[in-house]
Scaffold this motif. Structure first.
Motif, PDB file in Angstrom:
ATOM      1  N   ASP A  95      -0.465  21.828  -2.286  1.00 49.33           N
ATOM      2  CA  ASP A  95      -1.237  20.439  -2.618  1.00 49.33           C
ATOM      3  C   ASP A  95      -0.573  19.285  -2.411  1.00 49.33           C
ATOM      4  O   ASP A  95       0.649  19.169  -2.372  1.00 49.33           O
ATOM      5  N   THR A  96      -1.574  18.054  -2.274  1.00 49.73           N
ATOM      6  CA  THR A  96      -0.962  16.908  -2.368  1.00 49.73           C
ATOM      7  C   THR A  96      -1.783  16.200  -3.507  1.00 49.73           C
ATOM      8  O   THR A  96      -2.982  16.158  -3.886  1.00 49.73           O
ATOM      9  N   MET A  97      -1.027  15.493  -4.253  1.00 51.40           N
ATOM     10  CA  MET A  97      -1.481  14.823  -5.134  1.00 51.40           C
ATOM     11  C   MET A  97      -1.525  13.012  -5.130  1.00 51.40           C
ATOM     12  O   MET A  97      -0.007  13.043  -4.880  1.00 51.40           O
ATOM     13  N   VAL A  98      -3.066  12.819  -5.508  1.00 51.42           N
ATOM     14  CA  VAL A  98      -3.285  11.233  -4.891  1.00 51.42           C
ATOM     15  C   VAL A  98      -3.475  10.357  -6.151  1.00 51.42           C
ATOM     16  O   VAL A  98      -4.562  10.459  -7.233  1.00 51.42           O
ATOM     17  N   LEU A  99      -2.471   9.983  -6.879  1.00 51.85           N
ATOM     18  CA  LEU A  99      -2.220   8.490  -7.870  1.00 51.85           C
ATOM     19  C   LEU A  99      -2.802   8.188  -8.211  1.00 51.85           C
ATOM     20  O   LEU A  99      -2.609   6.790  -6.947  1.00 51.85           O
ATOM     21  N   THR A 100      -3.730   7.532  -8.450  1.00 53.07           N
ATOM     22  CA  THR A 100      -4.319   6.065  -8.351  1.00 53.07           C
ATOM     23  C   THR A 100      -4.651   5.330 -10.124  1.00 53.07           C
ATOM     24  O   THR A 100      -4.724   6.299 -10.467  1.00 53.07           O
ATOM     25  N   GLY A 101      -4.719   3.830 -10.138  1.00 50.57           N
ATOM     26  CA  GLY A 101      -4.736   3.399 -11.175  1.00 50.57           C
ATOM     27  C   GLY A 101      -5.490   2.167 -11.529  1.00 50.57           C
ATOM     28  O   GLY A 101      -5.855   1.905 -10.445  1.00 50.57           O
ATOM     29  N   THR A 102      -6.216   1.876 -12.367  1.00 50.16           N
ATOM     30  CA  THR A 102      -6.676   0.384 -12.664  1.00 50.16           C
ATOM     31  C   THR A 102      -6.440   0.242 -13.720  1.00 50.16           C
ATOM     32  O   THR A 102      -6.076   0.976 -15.347  1.00 50.16           O
ATOM     33  N   VAL A 103      -5.762  -1.180 -14.216  1.00 51.56           N
ATOM     34  CA  VAL A 103      -5.781  -1.859 -15.955  1.00 51.56           C
ATOM     35  C   VAL A 103      -7.551  -1.995 -15.983  1.00 51.56           C
ATOM     36  O   VAL A 103      -8.117  -2.594 -15.955  1.00 51.56           O
ATOM     37  N   THR A 104      -7.304  -1.723 -17.395  1.00 49.47           N
ATOM     38  CA  THR A 104      -8.585  -1.623 -17.985  1.00 49.47           C
ATOM     39  C   THR A 104      -8.748  -2.230 -19.213  1.00 49.47           C
ATOM     40  O   THR A 104      -9.888  -2.787 -19.582  1.00 49.47           O
TER      41      THR A 104
END
Length: 135
Positions: A95-104
């Motif tokens: 698998d390939t995991m892609v992490l994404t993030g947003t400051v809330t």
């Protein structure tokens, strides 16, 4: 975002994605490093006997990758204050995991970041990280 020695963080800021290839070595090494000797994290045959197509990543490895993702973005002086994650689709070898993030949210020197790690099956991890950001 930084300017000189000051870090500016605002709600809505997006962290750049981090792509992580999920290898058998990563899964096994993460389990061993976190002293999680459950067979489903290192023995493919026993994992299949228990209904999984292969070994899968443990939550402690995922937690470490989420922490790395956030501190890589905010820098070596950033301090994780709280990490709250929930697992979904398993991470299997290949698998390939892609992490994404947003400051809330930003409160003083602390930012709250919504993190999602997705693979081919869906969301492997979702959660929030509170991080003290150096000023």
């Amino acid at each position: 975002m930084t300017s000189g020695t000051e870090t500016f963080v605002a709600p809505g800021d997006e962290l750049p994605p981090l792509t992580i290839p999920i290898t058998r070595t990563l899964i096994v090494a993460g389990a061993v490093a976190s002293r999680d000797y459950q067979d489903v994290h290192h023995d493919a045959e026993l994992a299949r006997e228990k209904g999984s197509p292969d070994i899968f990543m443990n939550i402690l490895t995922t937690n470490g990758l989420v922490g790395r993702y956030v501190t890589d973005h905010f820098g070596p002086r950033a301090v994780l204050r709280r990490v709250a994650i929930r697992l979904g689709a398993p991470n299997h070898p290949g698998d390939t995991m892609v992490l994404t993030g947003t400051v809330t949210e930003v409160d003083g020197d602390t930012a709250r970041v919504r993190v999602v790690g997705a693979n081919g099956l869906g969301h492997h991890v979702t959660g929030t990280v509170s991080v003290q950001v150096p000023r």
